[in-house]
Design a protein around this motif. Structure first.
Motif, PDB file in Angstrom:
ATOM      1  N   SER A   4       6.780  10.002  14.223  1.00 30.99           N
ATOM      2  CA  SER A   4       7.105   8.618  13.888  1.00 30.99           C
ATOM      3  C   SER A   4       5.930   7.692  14.203  1.00 30.99           C
ATOM      4  O   SER A   4       5.623   6.773  13.434  1.00 30.99           O
ATOM      5  CB  SER A   4       8.344   8.175  14.668  1.00 30.99           C
ATOM      6  N   ASP A   5       5.267   7.922  15.322  1.00 31.09           N
ATOM      7  CA  ASP A   5       4.094   7.113  15.678  1.00 31.09           C
ATOM      8  C   ASP A   5       2.975   7.312  14.663  1.00 31.09           C
ATOM      9  O   ASP A   5       2.278   6.355  14.285  1.00 31.09           O
ATOM     10  CB  ASP A   5       3.594   7.468  17.083  1.00 31.09           C
ATOM     11  N   ILE A   6       2.778   8.548  14.215  1.00 34.99           N
ATOM     12  CA  ILE A   6       1.748   8.823  13.205  1.00 34.99           C
ATOM     13  C   ILE A   6       2.102   8.105  11.906  1.00 34.99           C
ATOM     14  O   ILE A   6       1.234   7.534  11.243  1.00 34.99           O
ATOM     15  CB  ILE A   6       1.615  10.339  12.976  1.00 34.99           C
ATOM     16  N   ASN A   7       3.376   8.113  11.577  1.00 37.14           N
ATOM     17  CA  ASN A   7       3.834   7.440  10.372  1.00 37.14           C
ATOM     18  C   ASN A   7       3.515   5.952  10.435  1.00 37.14           C
ATOM     19  O   ASN A   7       2.956   5.379   9.505  1.00 37.14           O
ATOM     20  CB  ASN A   7       5.336   7.682  10.206  1.00 37.14           C
ATOM     21  N   SER A   8       3.869   5.299  11.537  1.00 39.13           N
ATOM     22  CA  SER A   8       3.604   3.865  11.651  1.00 39.13           C
ATOM     23  C   SER A   8       2.110   3.580  11.718  1.00 39.13           C
ATOM     24  O   SER A   8       1.634   2.589  11.165  1.00 39.13           O
ATOM     25  CB  SER A   8       4.330   3.280  12.860  1.00 39.13           C
ATOM     26  N   SER A   9       1.346   4.453  12.359  1.00 38.83           N
ATOM     27  CA  SER A   9      -0.106   4.264  12.415  1.00 38.83           C
ATOM     28  C   SER A   9      -0.722   4.382  11.034  1.00 38.83           C
ATOM     29  O   SER A   9      -1.626   3.623  10.683  1.00 38.83           O
ATOM     30  CB  SER A   9      -0.740   5.294  13.341  1.00 38.83           C
ATOM     31  N   SER A  10      -0.231   5.337  10.237  1.00 38.17           N
ATOM     32  CA  SER A  10      -0.780   5.489   8.889  1.00 38.17           C
ATOM     33  C   SER A  10      -0.446   4.268   8.037  1.00 38.17           C
ATOM     34  O   SER A  10      -1.271   3.827   7.239  1.00 38.17           O
ATOM     35  CB  SER A  10      -0.249   6.765   8.237  1.00 38.17           C
ATOM     36  N   ARG A  11       0.734   3.696   8.216  1.00 36.23           N
ATOM     37  CA  ARG A  11       1.066   2.473   7.473  1.00 36.23           C
ATOM     38  C   ARG A  11       0.133   1.329   7.852  1.00 36.23           C
ATOM     39  O   ARG A  11      -0.350   0.601   6.996  1.00 36.23           O
ATOM     40  CB  ARG A  11       2.508   2.059   7.751  1.00 36.23           C
ATOM     41  N   ARG A  12      -0.104   1.166   9.163  1.00 37.55           N
ATOM     42  CA  ARG A  12      -1.010   0.105   9.610  1.00 37.55           C
ATOM     43  C   ARG A  12      -2.413   0.346   9.076  1.00 37.55           C
ATOM     44  O   ARG A  12      -3.099  -0.596   8.671  1.00 37.55           O
ATOM     45  CB  ARG A  12      -1.024   0.019  11.131  1.00 37.55           C
ATOM     46  N   MET A  13      -2.844   1.606   9.041  1.00 40.76           N
ATOM     47  CA  MET A  13      -4.175   1.934   8.553  1.00 40.76           C
ATOM     48  C   MET A  13      -4.299   1.576   7.073  1.00 40.76           C
ATOM     49  O   MET A  13      -5.287   0.978   6.651  1.00 40.76           O
ATOM     50  CB  MET A  13      -4.456   3.418   8.758  1.00 40.76           C
ATOM     51  N   VAL A  14      -3.289   1.914   6.285  1.00 40.26           N
ATOM     52  CA  VAL A  14      -3.329   1.601   4.859  1.00 40.26           C
ATOM     53  C   VAL A  14      -3.349   0.100   4.641  1.00 40.26           C
ATOM     54  O   VAL A  14      -4.091  -0.407   3.798  1.00 40.26           O
ATOM     55  CB  VAL A  14      -2.128   2.249   4.134  1.00 40.26           C
ATOM     56  N   GLU A  15      -2.565  -0.642   5.418  1.00 45.47           N
ATOM     57  CA  GLU A  15      -2.563  -2.089   5.280  1.00 45.47           C
ATOM     58  C   GLU A  15      -3.927  -2.666   5.636  1.00 45.47           C
ATOM     59  O   GLU A  15      -4.426  -3.565   4.957  1.00 45.47           O
ATOM     60  CB  GLU A  15      -1.479  -2.706   6.164  1.00 45.47           C
ATOM     61  N   ARG A  16      -4.538  -2.152   6.683  1.00 45.34           N
ATOM     62  CA  ARG A  16      -5.869  -2.639   7.069  1.00 45.34           C
ATOM     63  C   ARG A  16      -6.890  -2.335   5.986  1.00 45.34           C
ATOM     64  O   ARG A  16      -7.718  -3.164   5.646  1.00 45.34           O
ATOM     65  CB  ARG A  16      -6.307  -2.013   8.384  1.00 45.34           C
ATOM     66  N   PHE A  17      -6.833  -1.115   5.420  1.00 45.25           N
ATOM     67  CA  PHE A  17      -7.811  -0.752   4.402  1.00 45.25           C
ATOM     68  C   PHE A  17      -7.630  -1.593   3.155  1.00 45.25           C
ATOM     69  O   PHE A  17      -8.608  -2.013   2.543  1.00 45.25           O
ATOM     70  CB  PHE A  17      -7.688   0.722   4.043  1.00 45.25           C
ATOM     71  N   SER A  18      -6.388  -1.848   2.768  1.00 45.10           N
ATOM     72  CA  SER A  18      -6.170  -2.635   1.565  1.00 45.10           C
ATOM     73  C   SER A  18      -6.570  -4.091   1.787  1.00 45.10           C
ATOM     74  O   SER A  18      -6.958  -4.771   0.846  1.00 45.10           O
ATOM     75  CB  SER A  18      -4.718  -2.536   1.112  1.00 45.10           C
ATOM     76  N   SER A  72     -10.605   2.853  -7.333  1.00 47.34           N
ATOM     77  CA  SER A  72      -9.549   3.748  -7.826  1.00 47.34           C
ATOM     78  C   SER A  72      -9.195   4.806  -6.781  1.00 47.34           C
ATOM     79  O   SER A  72      -8.029   5.182  -6.632  1.00 47.34           O
ATOM     80  CB  SER A  72      -9.970   4.407  -9.134  1.00 47.34           C
ATOM     81  N   THR A  73     -10.203   5.267  -6.029  1.00 44.24           N
ATOM     82  CA  THR A  73      -9.934   6.241  -4.970  1.00 44.24           C
ATOM     83  C   THR A  73      -9.055   5.627  -3.888  1.00 44.24           C
ATOM     84  O   THR A  73      -8.121   6.258  -3.388  1.00 44.24           O
ATOM     85  CB  THR A  73     -11.257   6.734  -4.348  1.00 44.24           C
ATOM     86  N   LEU A  74      -9.332   4.393  -3.533  1.00 46.46           N
ATOM     87  CA  LEU A  74      -8.527   3.709  -2.519  1.00 46.46           C
ATOM     88  C   LEU A  74      -7.092   3.533  -2.999  1.00 46.46           C
ATOM     89  O   LEU A  74      -6.148   3.689  -2.214  1.00 46.46           O
ATOM     90  CB  LEU A  74      -9.159   2.353  -2.176  1.00 46.46           C
ATOM     91  N   ASP A  75      -6.915   3.241  -4.288  1.00 49.74           N
ATOM     92  CA  ASP A  75      -5.560   3.146  -4.839  1.00 49.74           C
ATOM     93  C   ASP A  75      -4.825   4.480  -4.736  1.00 49.74           C
ATOM     94  O   ASP A  75      -3.645   4.526  -4.363  1.00 49.74           O
ATOM     95  CB  ASP A  75      -5.601   2.685  -6.299  1.00 49.74           C
ATOM     96  N   SER A  76      -5.527   5.570  -5.058  1.00 47.68           N
ATOM     97  CA  SER A  76      -4.876   6.879  -4.976  1.00 47.68           C
ATOM     98  C   SER A  76      -4.568   7.246  -3.530  1.00 47.68           C
ATOM     99  O   SER A  76      -3.539   7.870  -3.246  1.00 47.68           O
ATOM    100  CB  SER A  76      -5.741   7.953  -5.630  1.00 47.68           C
ATOM    101  N   VAL A  77      -5.428   6.847  -2.596  1.00 48.35           N
ATOM    102  CA  VAL A  77      -5.148   7.102  -1.179  1.00 48.35           C
ATOM    103  C   VAL A  77      -3.915   6.324  -0.741  1.00 48.35           C
ATOM    104  O   VAL A  77      -3.057   6.846  -0.018  1.00 48.35           O
ATOM    105  CB  VAL A  77      -6.378   6.732  -0.306  1.00 48.35           C
ATOM    106  N   ASN A  78      -3.806   5.071  -1.169  1.00 50.66           N
ATOM    107  CA  ASN A  78      -2.631   4.275  -0.820  1.00 50.66           C
ATOM    108  C   ASN A  78      -1.360   4.924  -1.366  1.00 50.66           C
ATOM    109  O   ASN A  78      -0.339   4.996  -0.670  1.00 50.66           O
ATOM    110  CB  ASN A  78      -2.768   2.856  -1.368  1.00 50.66           C
ATOM    111  N   THR A  79      -1.419   5.419  -2.590  1.00 51.07           N
ATOM    112  CA  THR A  79      -0.256   6.094  -3.185  1.00 51.07           C
ATOM    113  C   THR A  79       0.092   7.355  -2.397  1.00 51.07           C
ATOM    114  O   THR A  79       1.272   7.613  -2.109  1.00 51.07           O
ATOM    115  CB  THR A  79      -0.552   6.448  -4.648  1.00 51.07           C
ATOM    116  N   ALA A  80      -0.932   8.123  -2.042  1.00 54.27           N
ATOM    117  CA  ALA A  80      -0.690   9.362  -1.297  1.00 54.27           C
ATOM    118  C   ALA A  80      -0.100   9.068   0.072  1.00 54.27           C
ATOM    119  O   ALA A  80       0.809   9.774   0.528  1.00 54.27           O
ATOM    120  CB  ALA A  80      -1.993  10.144  -1.148  1.00 54.27           C
ATOM    121  N   VAL A  81      -0.579   8.031   0.727  1.00 49.09           N
ATOM    122  CA  VAL A  81      -0.053   7.686   2.051  1.00 49.09           C
ATOM    123  C   VAL A  81       1.392   7.192   1.943  1.00 49.09           C
ATOM    124  O   VAL A  81       2.226   7.509   2.797  1.00 49.09           O
ATOM    125  CB  VAL A  81      -0.966   6.651   2.750  1.00 49.09           C
ATOM    126  N   ASP A  82       1.696   6.448   0.887  1.00 46.87           N
ATOM    127  CA  ASP A  82       3.083   6.016   0.690  1.00 46.87           C
ATOM    128  C   ASP A  82       4.005   7.218   0.482  1.00 46.87           C
ATOM    129  O   ASP A  82       5.097   7.273   1.060  1.00 46.87           O
ATOM    130  CB  ASP A  82       3.185   5.073  -0.510  1.00 46.87           C
TER     131      ASP A  82
END
Length: 143
Positions: free
Chosen positions: A99-113, A40-50
């Protein structure tokens, strides 16, 4: 009644196995509850990152508009353009960095999920970091 040594050894082994199972059962139940909380924490992190990604996109658009307006104003001012050019360039570089931080955070969330249970430790760390930033925003009154 007489019990052979083999039967006695088997009985002792069965009782020892039963005791082992009874002691490990609560540990397994606690581990299951912890894994559910981590999920559930990972889900909330994904929501927060989105949400953060969406807000960053809006901020990038506003920064781009501001840069365009400032460039138009700077073009009108004769001779001042060369003095302010490094500042504008630094702002553009900052926009690219965000913008680079934004794309890096997206890649990080995809990797974690995609990691699932193997990424539990990283998920917990991400949750702690997002809570830290939320607390920091509340302290500054940006909430």
């Amino acid at each position: 009644m007489s019990i052979s040594y083999g039967a006695l050894a088997g009985l002792i082994a069965a009782v020892a196995f039963l005791i082992l199972v009874l002691f490990t059962l609560p540990l397994i139940v606690r581990a299951t509850k912890t894994m559910k909380k981590v999920d559930s924490t990972l889900d909330s992190v994904n929501t927060a990152v989105d949400d953060l990604t969406k807000q960053t996109a809006v901020l990038m658009k506003q920064s781009e508009d501001l840069l365009e307006k400032s460039n138009a104003l700077l073009a009108d001012v004769n001779g001042k353009v060369t003095e302010l050019e490094p500042v504008v360039k630094a702002a553009a570089d900052l926009g690219e960095s965000v913008s680079d931080i934004n794309s890096s955070s997206r890649r990080m969330v995809e990797r974690f999920s995609n990691m699932g249970i193997r990424g539990v430790g990283i998920g917990i760390f991400s949750s702690l970091v997002s809570r830290m930033f939320a607390r920091r925003k509340r302290r500054r009154g940006e909430d």
